[in-house]
Enzyme design. Structure first.
Site, mmCIF file in Angstrom:
data_model
loop_
_atom_site.group_PDB
_atom_site.id
_atom_site.type_symbol
_atom_site.label_atom_id
_atom_site.label_comp_id
_atom_site.label_asym_id
_atom_site.label_seq_id
_atom_site.Cartn_x
_atom_site.Cartn_y
_atom_site.Cartn_z
ATOM 1 N N PRO A 1 0.810 -1.213 0.000
ATOM 2 C CA PRO A 1 0.000 0.000 0.000
ATOM 3 C C PRO A 1 0.849 1.273 0.000
ATOM 4 O O PRO A 1 1.664 1.483 0.890
ATOM 5 C CB PRO A 1 -0.805 -0.109 1.294
ATOM 6 C CG PRO A 1 -0.607 -1.487 1.792
ATOM 7 C CD PRO A 1 0.647 -1.991 1.206
ATOM 8 N N GLU A 2 0.662 2.068 -1.016
ATOM 9 C CA GLU A 2 1.197 3.423 -1.025
ATOM 10 C C GLU A 2 -0.017 4.335 -0.923
ATOM 11 O O GLU A 2 -1.125 3.864 -0.679
ATOM 12 C CB GLU A 2 2.013 3.652 -2.305
ATOM 13 C CG GLU A 2 3.162 2.656 -2.401
ATOM 14 C CD GLU A 2 4.044 2.833 -3.632
ATOM 15 O OE1 GLU A 2 4.198 3.966 -4.096
ATOM 16 O OE2 GLU A 2 4.573 1.820 -4.118
ATOM 17 N N ARG B 1 2.493 -10.233 6.826
ATOM 18 C CA ARG B 1 3.848 -10.131 7.366
ATOM 19 C C ARG B 1 3.926 -9.423 8.714
ATOM 20 O O ARG B 1 5.031 -9.187 9.230
ATOM 21 C CB ARG B 1 4.733 -9.464 6.332
ATOM 22 C CG ARG B 1 4.937 -10.411 5.165
ATOM 23 C CD ARG B 1 5.582 -9.748 4.010
ATOM 24 N NE ARG B 1 6.968 -9.449 4.299
ATOM 25 C CZ ARG B 1 7.749 -8.790 3.455
ATOM 26 N NH1 ARG B 1 7.272 -8.363 2.319
ATOM 27 N NH2 ARG B 1 8.990 -8.562 3.760
ATOM 28 N N HIS C 1 -4.010 -14.928 8.986
ATOM 29 C CA HIS C 1 -3.308 -13.663 9.189
ATOM 30 C C HIS C 1 -4.227 -12.558 9.698
ATOM 31 O O HIS C 1 -3.942 -11.386 9.536
ATOM 32 C CB HIS C 1 -2.611 -13.243 7.900
ATOM 33 C CG HIS C 1 -1.623 -14.262 7.432
ATOM 34 N ND1 HIS C 1 -0.504 -14.600 8.168
ATOM 35 C CD2 HIS C 1 -1.596 -15.051 6.339
ATOM 36 C CE1 HIS C 1 0.171 -15.544 7.530
ATOM 37 N NE2 HIS C 1 -0.461 -15.841 6.425
#
Length: 278
Positions: free
Chosen positions: A2-3, A112, A93
DNA sequence: CAGTACGCCTGGTAGC
DNA sequence: TGCTACCAGGCGTACT
């Protein structure tokens, strides 16, 4: 990853999906992602509050809650939110589950585990590290050419890592940094202070334009990004250099080169983006 | 202060 | 096939 355009897309999705919803209870499955509260404090502080709206600054989501509290949520590399009916089996997750009073769950998932959340009084978000020093939003109004001239002149750093520095300009990540440098025909290793005013002008409009276009395309999907509806973005179809190593430059046909610069994969056209100044 | 290297994490894949 | 090694990179921290 994500930017700014991806975070903006998530923000809009969250506003539509859970704006106005009330948090009944919370499950914290991975407490380490909470920056400044224990899991128990997080649950006790936020339960019973209403999600009023979601704002954004740079790549940070600002989830506004009743009682003037704000969750500062950063997705980092692979964080995402989804909204599912209550009782849906959390996947591997899922790290935080906000049970809503309307029978749905807002879940934070992050393969992550790089993402982080902090809780502050609304208005105090600029005390959170990262937001403390964040640069201007890359819009026509807020990113002034004069400001760019000033900050670029002060740094010898290579322009690519310079663009990734959120304290200089907010929102660019590895993908869009490569893209805007390609669009502006600037070699990623050029020292920031070597850029001419004409190049800065070009770079500025490309940054603003590119991010606007990416938001319009609901962001870029590389790896695992999806918005709050679980949908992928479409902007990856409009990338010119990122991920195109060895493929012909769309301007001149020269094969795109990939190098490592400041620990980041960096793509550029060795013909269009030259190292020597004009 | 400015610049740089590393750790945090896991899944996917290249290479043997 | 099954294993290991490495890569992906945003950002905080530690270090030069």
């Amino acid at each position: 990853m994500p930017e700014l355009p991806e975070v903006e897309t998530v923000r809009r999705g969250l506003n539509e999906l859970v704006g106005g919803s009330e948090i009944k209870t919370i499950e914290v499955l991975y407490p380490k992602m909470l920056n400044n509260l224990t899991a128990d404090q997080f649950i006790a502080t936020l339960s019973g509050r209403t999600i009023e709206k979601v704002d954004r600054r740079g790549k940070y989501l600002l989830i506004r809650l009743s009682g003037d509290l704000t969750i500062v949520s950063h997705l980092r590399m692979e964080g995402n939110y989804d909204v599912v009916p209550e009782g849906t089996t959390p996947h591997k997750h899922t790290h935080i589950i906000f049970h809503l009073t309307d029978g749905r769950e807002l879940r934070y998932n992050d393969t992550r585990k790089f993402g982080r959340m902090a809780v502050v009084n609304t208005g105090d978000e600029y005390t959170v590290s990262g937001l403390k020093t964040i640069g201007p939003e890359p819009t026509e109004k807020t990113l002034k050419l004069e400001y760019m001239e000033q900050i670029f002149a002060k740094s010898k750093k290579a322009v690519k890592p310079f663009l990734l520095d959120q304290s200089k300009i907010a929102g660019l990540g590895n993908i869009y940094a490569d893209e805007v440098l390609w669009m502006s025909k600037i070699h990623p290793e050029r020292p920031a202070n070597s850029l001419t005013i004409a190049e800065l002008k070009e770079l500025r409009s490309n940054i603003i334009l590119e991010l606007q276009k990416a938001i319009a395309g609901h962001g870029t999907t590389v790896h695992s990004y999806s918005n709050a509806y679980g949908e992928a973005g479409s902007f990856q179809n409009q990338l010119n250099v990122y991920g195109r190593e060895g493929e012909p430059c769309l301007r001149c046909g020269t094969p795109i080169v990939k190098i490592k610069l400041a620990q980041r994969g960096t793509h550029f056209c060795p013909n269009c983006q030259v190292l020597t100044e004009e």
